[in-house]
Design a protein around this motif. Structure first.
Motif, PDB file in Angstrom:
ATOM      1  N   THR A  13       0.835  -1.208   0.000  1.00 22.09           N
ATOM      2  CA  THR A  13       0.000   0.000   0.000  1.00 22.09           C
ATOM      3  C   THR A  13       0.869   1.258   0.000  1.00 22.09           C
ATOM      4  O   THR A  13       0.593   2.216  -0.737  1.00 22.09           O
ATOM      5  CB  THR A  13      -0.931  -0.007   1.228  1.00 22.09           C
ATOM      6  N   ILE A  14       1.919   1.256   0.802  1.00 17.41           N
ATOM      7  CA  ILE A  14       2.813   2.411   0.869  1.00 17.41           C
ATOM      8  C   ILE A  14       3.513   2.624  -0.471  1.00 17.41           C
ATOM      9  O   ILE A  14       3.583   3.754  -0.974  1.00 17.41           O
ATOM     10  CB  ILE A  14       3.851   2.234   2.009  1.00 17.41           C
ATOM     11  N   VAL A  15       4.016   1.554  -1.073  1.00 19.54           N
ATOM     12  CA  VAL A  15       4.720   1.660  -2.365  1.00 19.54           C
ATOM     13  C   VAL A  15       3.777   2.158  -3.456  1.00 19.54           C
ATOM     14  O   VAL A  15       4.141   3.038  -4.251  1.00 19.54           O
ATOM     15  CB  VAL A  15       5.362   0.311  -2.744  1.00 19.54           C
ATOM     16  N   GLN A  16       2.570   1.624  -3.487  1.00 19.28           N
ATOM     17  CA  GLN A  16       1.598   2.067  -4.493  1.00 19.28           C
ATOM     18  C   GLN A  16       1.263   3.547  -4.320  1.00 19.28           C
ATOM     19  O   GLN A  16       1.151   4.292  -5.289  1.00 19.28           O
ATOM     20  CB  GLN A  16       0.325   1.228  -4.410  1.00 19.28           C
ATOM     21  N   LYS A  17       1.118   3.969  -3.085  1.00 15.97           N
ATOM     22  CA  LYS A  17       0.820   5.374  -2.806  1.00 15.97           C
ATOM     23  C   LYS A  17       1.975   6.269  -3.268  1.00 15.97           C
ATOM     24  O   LYS A  17       1.756   7.320  -3.860  1.00 15.97           O
ATOM     25  CB  LYS A  17       0.585   5.546  -1.298  1.00 15.97           C
ATOM     26  N   LYS A  18       3.200   5.825  -3.027  1.00 19.70           N
ATOM     27  CA  LYS A  18       4.370   6.606  -3.435  1.00 19.70           C
ATOM     28  C   LYS A  18       4.447   6.709  -4.956  1.00 19.70           C
ATOM     29  O   LYS A  18       4.743   7.771  -5.507  1.00 19.70           O
ATOM     30  CB  LYS A  18       5.658   6.005  -2.893  1.00 19.70           C
ATOM     31  N   GLU A  19       4.170   5.609  -5.644  1.00 19.65           N
ATOM     32  CA  GLU A  19       4.208   5.621  -7.113  1.00 19.65           C
ATOM     33  C   GLU A  19       3.148   6.551  -7.689  1.00 19.65           C
ATOM     34  O   GLU A  19       3.376   7.219  -8.690  1.00 19.65           O
ATOM     35  CB  GLU A  19       4.034   4.206  -7.657  1.00 19.65           C
ATOM     36  N   GLN A  20       1.990   6.596  -7.079  1.00 22.40           N
ATOM     37  CA  GLN A  20       0.914   7.465  -7.558  1.00 22.40           C
ATOM     38  C   GLN A  20       1.256   8.938  -7.382  1.00 22.40           C
ATOM     39  O   GLN A  20       1.002   9.755  -8.256  1.00 22.40           O
ATOM     40  CB  GLN A  20      -0.392   7.175  -6.802  1.00 22.40           C
ATOM     41  N   LEU A  21       1.854   9.288  -6.244  1.00 25.70           N
ATOM     42  CA  LEU A  21       2.116  10.691  -5.936  1.00 25.70           C
ATOM     43  C   LEU A  21       3.423  11.207  -6.533  1.00 25.70           C
ATOM     44  O   LEU A  21       3.595  12.401  -6.705  1.00 25.70           O
ATOM     45  CB  LEU A  21       2.113  10.905  -4.421  1.00 25.70           C
ATOM     46  N   GLN A  22       4.341  10.333  -6.822  1.00 28.41           N
ATOM     47  CA  GLN A  22       5.628  10.680  -7.423  1.00 28.41           C
ATOM     48  C   GLN A  22       6.312  11.837  -6.696  1.00 28.41           C
ATOM     49  O   GLN A  22       6.688  12.848  -7.290  1.00 28.41           O
ATOM     50  CB  GLN A  22       5.465  10.987  -8.915  1.00 28.41           C
ATOM     51  N   LEU A  23       6.464  11.693  -5.407  1.00 27.30           N
ATOM     52  CA  LEU A  23       7.163  12.682  -4.582  1.00 27.30           C
ATOM     53  C   LEU A  23       8.556  12.151  -4.249  1.00 27.30           C
ATOM     54  O   LEU A  23       8.830  10.961  -4.400  1.00 27.30           O
ATOM     55  CB  LEU A  23       6.401  12.917  -3.278  1.00 27.30           C
ATOM     56  N   LYS A  24       9.405  13.042  -3.788  1.00 27.92           N
ATOM     57  CA  LYS A  24      10.718  12.618  -3.323  1.00 27.92           C
ATOM     58  C   LYS A  24      10.525  11.763  -2.080  1.00 27.92           C
ATOM     59  O   LYS A  24       9.582  11.958  -1.309  1.00 27.92           O
ATOM     60  CB  LYS A  24      11.597  13.822  -3.016  1.00 27.92           C
ATOM     61  N   HIS A  31       6.031  13.443   5.303  1.00 21.43           N
ATOM     62  CA  HIS A  31       4.811  14.248   5.305  1.00 21.43           C
ATOM     63  C   HIS A  31       3.551  13.501   4.886  1.00 21.43           C
ATOM     64  O   HIS A  31       2.499  13.693   5.474  1.00 21.43           O
ATOM     65  CB  HIS A  31       4.996  15.470   4.390  1.00 21.43           C
ATOM     66  N   VAL A  32       3.660  12.663   3.892  1.00 25.14           N
ATOM     67  CA  VAL A  32       2.457  12.041   3.334  1.00 25.14           C
ATOM     68  C   VAL A  32       2.141  10.708   4.005  1.00 25.14           C
ATOM     69  O   VAL A  32       1.005  10.456   4.388  1.00 25.14           O
ATOM     70  CB  VAL A  32       2.610  11.851   1.805  1.00 25.14           C
ATOM     71  N   ALA A  33       3.141   9.857   4.157  1.00 25.97           N
ATOM     72  CA  ALA A  33       2.875   8.494   4.626  1.00 25.97           C
ATOM     73  C   ALA A  33       3.556   8.176   5.950  1.00 25.97           C
ATOM     74  O   ALA A  33       3.823   7.012   6.247  1.00 25.97           O
ATOM     75  CB  ALA A  33       3.319   7.503   3.563  1.00 25.97           C
ATOM     76  N   ASN A  35       2.552   8.074   9.092  1.00 23.15           N
ATOM     77  CA  ASN A  35       1.829   7.146   9.967  1.00 23.15           C
ATOM     78  C   ASN A  35       1.851   5.725   9.433  1.00 23.15           C
ATOM     79  O   ASN A  35       2.052   4.771  10.197  1.00 23.15           O
ATOM     80  CB  ASN A  35       0.381   7.607  10.153  1.00 23.15           C
ATOM     81  N   GLU A  36       1.653   5.572   8.125  1.00 25.02           N
ATOM     82  CA  GLU A  36       1.658   4.236   7.530  1.00 25.02           C
ATOM     83  C   GLU A  36       3.037   3.584   7.630  1.00 25.02           C
ATOM     84  O   GLU A  36       3.152   2.392   7.894  1.00 25.02           O
ATOM     85  CB  GLU A  36       1.223   4.282   6.059  1.00 25.02           C
ATOM     86  N   VAL A  37       4.091   4.375   7.429  1.00 20.12           N
ATOM     87  CA  VAL A  37       5.451   3.847   7.512  1.00 20.12           C
ATOM     88  C   VAL A  37       5.766   3.407   8.937  1.00 20.12           C
ATOM     89  O   VAL A  37       6.331   2.332   9.152  1.00 20.12           O
ATOM     90  CB  VAL A  37       6.484   4.890   7.009  1.00 20.12           C
ATOM     91  N   VAL A  38       5.370   4.210   9.909  1.00 23.78           N
ATOM     92  CA  VAL A  38       5.613   3.850  11.311  1.00 23.78           C
ATOM     93  C   VAL A  38       4.842   2.585  11.667  1.00 23.78           C
ATOM     94  O   VAL A  38       5.385   1.665  12.288  1.00 23.78           O
ATOM     95  CB  VAL A  38       5.243   5.011  12.262  1.00 23.78           C
ATOM     96  N   LYS A  39       3.579   2.510  11.286  1.00 26.30           N
ATOM     97  CA  LYS A  39       2.768   1.316  11.588  1.00 26.30           C
ATOM     98  C   LYS A  39       3.359   0.074  10.937  1.00 26.30           C
ATOM     99  O   LYS A  39       3.471  -0.975  11.581  1.00 26.30           O
ATOM    100  CB  LYS A  39       1.325   1.516  11.136  1.00 26.30           C
ATOM    101  N   ALA A  40       3.757   0.176   9.679  1.00 20.09           N
ATOM    102  CA  ALA A  40       4.360  -0.969   8.990  1.00 20.09           C
ATOM    103  C   ALA A  40       5.671  -1.364   9.665  1.00 20.09           C
ATOM    104  O   ALA A  40       5.959  -2.559   9.814  1.00 20.09           O
ATOM    105  CB  ALA A  40       4.583  -0.642   7.520  1.00 20.09           C
TER     106      ALA A  40
END
Length: 176
Positions: A13-24, A31-33, A35-40
């Protein structure tokens, strides 16, 4: 296996979100993920802890058959507890997908059954682990074995029993 699937689904889920947003990477993670990164990450650490516990129980030679059986039950209890904390990713990826099966209820029922099996042995298991009394925040398993005396002492010395009048009635109770 379910714990692995849970962590992998979180990472996916995190990887897919990163690919969609194309941020550094830094901007995405901070900033964006965040909470998800910490939980994972936390779930991954829990998975590794469970895996190491399971590996040690399976590979160690115990002089007593009962010890291995009790530790195996404790390991399963730990794994089911971790699983019961969050089953949603397993439903989302289809791991829990058989129609009409209440997987969460099965996990809870399995926890209850294991607790019934472990309960008679739990005091022995706790006392088998050498933990210094100053680290152990429980009278159960202390080095003196004086569970009841310790609880009475803690109750007598509790700040809730220290009042202006020394009668253990809350300060201000008689004033209103």
């Amino acid at each position: 296996e379910a714990l692995k699937v849970r962590v992998l689904s979180q990472i996916k889920t995190i990887v897919q979100k990163k690919e969609q947003l194309q941020l550094k990477k830094k901007q995405f993670v901070n900033h964006v993920a965040a909470n998800e990164v910490v939980k994972a990450s936390v779930d991954h650490i829990k998975l590794i802890t469970f895996y190491e516990f399971m590996t040690q129980v399976k590979t160690r030679l115990f002089s007593c058959k009962g010890v291995k059986e009790n530790l195996t039950n404790m390991c399963m209890l730990f794994g089911l507890h971790l699983l019961s904390q969050d089953c949603a990713p397993l439903y989302n990826v289809g791991y829990f997908s058989k129609p009409g099966v209440a997987y969460s209820a099965m996990v809870v029922e399995s926890l209850k059954l294991l607790l019934k099996q472990v309960r008679p042995q739990i005091l022995n298991l706790v006392e088998a682990i050498p933990v210094r009394d100053d680290l152990l925040q429980s009278a159960v398993g202390n080095s003196f074995g004086d569970i009841y005396e310790t609880h009475v002492e803690w109750a007598m010395n509790s700040r809730t029993n220290k009042t202006k009048h020394g009668d253990a009635i809350l300060d201000g109770w008689h004033e209103n």
